[in-house]
Design a protein around this motif. Structure first.
Motif, mmCIF file in Angstrom:
data_model
loop_
_atom_site.group_PDB
_atom_site.id
_atom_site.type_symbol
_atom_site.label_atom_id
_atom_site.label_comp_id
_atom_site.label_asym_id
_atom_site.label_seq_id
_atom_site.Cartn_x
_atom_site.Cartn_y
_atom_site.Cartn_z
ATOM 1 N N VAL A 138 0.867 -1.171 0.000
ATOM 2 C CA VAL A 138 0.000 0.000 0.000
ATOM 3 C C VAL A 138 0.906 1.223 0.000
ATOM 4 C CG1 VAL A 138 -1.771 1.285 1.236
ATOM 5 C CG2 VAL A 138 -1.828 -1.206 1.232
ATOM 6 N N THR A 139 0.827 2.017 -1.078
ATOM 7 C CA THR A 139 1.657 3.203 -1.207
ATOM 8 C C THR A 139 0.846 4.425 -0.807
ATOM 9 O OG1 THR A 139 2.799 2.144 -3.050
ATOM 10 C CG2 THR A 139 3.099 4.514 -2.805
ATOM 11 N N HIS A 140 1.320 5.124 0.225
ATOM 12 C CA HIS A 140 0.622 6.319 0.696
ATOM 13 C C HIS A 140 1.165 7.583 0.026
ATOM 14 C CE1 HIS A 140 -1.438 3.930 3.671
ATOM 15 N NE2 HIS A 140 -0.275 3.414 4.034
ATOM 16 N N ASN A 141 2.483 7.596 -0.229
ATOM 17 C CA ASN A 141 3.105 8.712 -0.931
ATOM 18 C C ASN A 141 4.419 8.196 -1.521
ATOM 19 O OD1 ASN A 141 5.210 8.961 1.108
ATOM 20 N ND2 ASN A 141 3.653 9.927 2.385
ATOM 21 N N GLU A 142 5.156 9.051 -2.195
ATOM 22 C CA GLU A 142 6.364 8.593 -2.878
ATOM 23 C C GLU A 142 7.639 8.789 -2.071
ATOM 24 O OE1 GLU A 142 6.582 9.988 -6.895
ATOM 25 O OE2 GLU A 142 4.551 9.359 -7.330
ATOM 26 N N SER A 143 7.516 9.123 -0.805
ATOM 27 C CA SER A 143 8.721 9.300 0.004
ATOM 28 C C SER A 143 9.291 7.927 0.383
ATOM 29 C CB SER A 143 8.409 10.106 1.265
ATOM 30 O OG SER A 143 7.546 9.385 2.112
ATOM 31 N N GLU A 144 10.592 7.906 0.673
ATOM 32 C CA GLU A 144 11.230 6.641 1.033
ATOM 33 C C GLU A 144 10.883 6.225 2.455
ATOM 34 O OE1 GLU A 144 15.351 6.167 0.144
ATOM 35 O OE2 GLU A 144 15.169 7.292 -1.721
ATOM 36 N N ILE A 145 10.602 7.188 3.308
ATOM 37 C CA ILE A 145 10.295 6.884 4.700
ATOM 38 C C ILE A 145 8.783 6.972 4.895
ATOM 39 C CG2 ILE A 145 10.638 7.592 7.099
ATOM 40 C CD1 ILE A 145 13.308 8.835 6.133
ATOM 41 N N ASN A 146 8.198 5.890 5.337
ATOM 42 C CA ASN A 146 6.752 5.797 5.593
ATOM 43 C C ASN A 146 5.902 6.037 4.347
ATOM 44 O OD1 ASN A 146 7.240 5.258 8.305
ATOM 45 N ND2 ASN A 146 7.239 7.444 8.824
ATOM 46 N N GLY A 147 6.447 5.845 3.190
ATOM 47 C CA GLY A 147 5.683 6.037 1.966
ATOM 48 C C GLY A 147 4.920 4.789 1.565
ATOM 49 N N GLU A 148 5.450 3.624 1.962
ATOM 50 C CA GLU A 148 4.803 2.362 1.627
ATOM 51 C C GLU A 148 4.559 1.552 2.890
ATOM 52 O OE1 GLU A 148 6.343 1.225 -2.840
ATOM 53 O OE2 GLU A 148 7.121 0.119 -1.138
ATOM 54 N N GLU A 149 3.500 0.817 2.832
ATOM 55 C CA GLU A 149 3.175 -0.115 3.912
ATOM 56 C C GLU A 149 3.379 -1.513 3.336
ATOM 57 O OE1 GLU A 149 -0.712 -1.149 6.609
ATOM 58 O OE2 GLU A 149 -0.652 0.739 5.520
ATOM 59 N N ALA A 150 4.524 -2.112 3.635
ATOM 60 C CA ALA A 150 4.907 -3.378 3.012
ATOM 61 C C ALA A 150 3.941 -4.517 3.337
ATOM 62 C CB ALA A 150 6.319 -3.768 3.438
ATOM 63 N N LEU A 151 3.370 -4.504 4.516
ATOM 64 C CA LEU A 151 2.442 -5.570 4.893
ATOM 65 C C LEU A 151 0.983 -5.132 4.756
ATOM 66 C CD1 LEU A 151 4.329 -6.949 8.009
ATOM 67 C CD2 LEU A 151 4.344 -7.845 5.681
ATOM 68 N N GLY A 152 0.750 -4.085 3.996
ATOM 69 C CA GLY A 152 -0.600 -3.554 3.831
ATOM 70 C C GLY A 152 -1.549 -4.515 3.148
ATOM 71 N N GLN A 153 -1.021 -5.385 2.300
ATOM 72 C CA GLN A 153 -1.860 -6.355 1.619
ATOM 73 C C GLN A 153 -1.480 -7.784 1.994
ATOM 74 O OE1 GLN A 153 -3.210 -5.794 -2.391
ATOM 75 N NE2 GLN A 153 -1.990 -3.938 -2.576
ATOM 76 N N ALA A 154 -0.943 -7.966 3.174
ATOM 77 C CA ALA A 154 -0.557 -9.306 3.613
ATOM 78 C C ALA A 154 -1.798 -10.188 3.729
ATOM 79 C CB ALA A 154 0.159 -9.230 4.949
ATOM 80 N N TYR A 155 -1.637 -11.440 3.356
ATOM 81 C CA TYR A 155 -2.750 -12.378 3.458
ATOM 82 C C TYR A 155 -2.933 -12.789 4.916
ATOM 83 C CZ TYR A 155 -2.572 -12.772 -1.588
ATOM 84 O OH TYR A 155 -2.612 -12.487 -2.913
ATOM 85 N N PRO A 156 -4.161 -13.055 5.345
ATOM 86 C CA PRO A 156 -4.385 -13.441 6.735
ATOM 87 C C PRO A 156 -3.806 -14.834 7.022
ATOM 88 C CG PRO A 156 -6.452 -13.472 5.489
ATOM 89 C CD PRO A 156 -5.399 -12.933 4.576
ATOM 90 N N MET A 157 -3.422 -15.066 8.261
ATOM 91 C CA MET A 157 -2.778 -16.321 8.635
ATOM 92 C C MET A 157 -3.698 -17.515 8.411
ATOM 93 S SD MET A 157 -0.137 -17.923 9.388
ATOM 94 C CE MET A 157 1.010 -16.624 9.687
ATOM 95 N N TRP A 158 -5.012 -17.368 8.622
ATOM 96 C CA TRP A 158 -5.913 -18.507 8.403
ATOM 97 C C TRP A 158 -5.857 -18.965 6.948
ATOM 98 C CZ3 TRP A 158 -9.565 -18.278 4.697
ATOM 99 C CH2 TRP A 158 -10.002 -17.020 4.284
ATOM 100 N N TRP A 159 -5.693 -18.011 6.025
ATOM 101 C CA TRP A 159 -5.618 -18.358 4.607
ATOM 102 C C TRP A 159 -4.278 -19.005 4.298
ATOM 103 C CZ3 TRP A 159 -2.593 -17.109 0.400
ATOM 104 C CH2 TRP A 159 -3.115 -17.432 -0.848
ATOM 105 N N LEU A 160 -3.196 -18.440 4.828
ATOM 106 C CA LEU A 160 -1.864 -18.978 4.566
ATOM 107 C C LEU A 160 -1.715 -20.397 5.093
ATOM 108 C CD1 LEU A 160 0.275 -15.849 5.461
ATOM 109 C CD2 LEU A 160 -0.131 -16.772 3.178
#
Length: 180
Positions: free
Chosen positions: A83-105
């Motif tokens: 999930v990209t909130h802005n184009e800055s290198e710090i806090n611009g992306e949320e790497a686990l924003g689309q992580a799959y839930p553990m029950w699915w994994l």
């Protein structure tokens, strides 16, 4: 529709943005129609219809353009499974924003954690769809129980028929026969 198709990648997350935009457009449309109807109320019917048609078509074209902008926004925000909130290198992306839930994994039906060379699916669903369960009893057990019940009914009917036939044959031969 491109936006709906893209929403399928992570429906729970992406559809929230789509619904917000759709509700905003609907509210703007309802407000615009109410204002337009007030403005054309003094016109004759043909002129009012023509003016409302012109304005509603212009509104539809503007909102379609906004919908295309939404598609680009969704690609930029949710592309690359982050999930990209802005184009800055710090806090611009949320790497686990689309992580799959553990029950699915951890589901063996998905096979993400139990992947094998010939594929994760083992041919048996964890909870088969459309199979009714009675007190935790599965379909194979229910079929065996139905077969046993059918067999018991058939044996009972055969026994009763045999008893009746025996009673009839005894009543026909109610005498002793001397054998040489």
């Amino acid at each position: 529709n491109l936006v709906n198709q893209y929403s399928d990648l992570n429906f729970r997350l992406i559809n929230a943005d789509v619904q917000n935009k759709a509700h905003k457009i609907e509210a703007e449309g309802a407000e615009a129609v109410a204002n337009w109807e007030k403005e054309v109320s003094a016109m004759d019917a043909d002129a009012a219809v023509a003016e409302l048609t012109k304005r509603s078509n212009a509104f539809a074209e503007a909102k379609l353009a906004e919908w295309w902008e939404l598609a680009g926004h969704l690609f930029a925000k949710y592309g690359r499974y982050v999930v990209t909130h802005n184009e800055s290198e710090i806090n611009g992306e949320e790497a686990l924003g689309q992580a799959y839930p553990m029950w699915w994994l951890s589901s063996p039906e998905v096979g993400f954690l139990t992947w094998a060379r010939n594929g994760p699916y083992h041919g048996v669903l964890e909870k088969p769809a459309g199979v009714f369960l009675v007190a935790g009893v599965g379909l194979p057990t229910m079929l065996v129980m139905a077969g046993v019940l059918t067999l018991l009914v058939a044996v009972g009917v055969a026994y009763e028929a045999g008893v009746r036939k025996g009673k009839r044959s005894v009543s026909i031969m109610d005498v002793y026969i001397a054998q040489p």
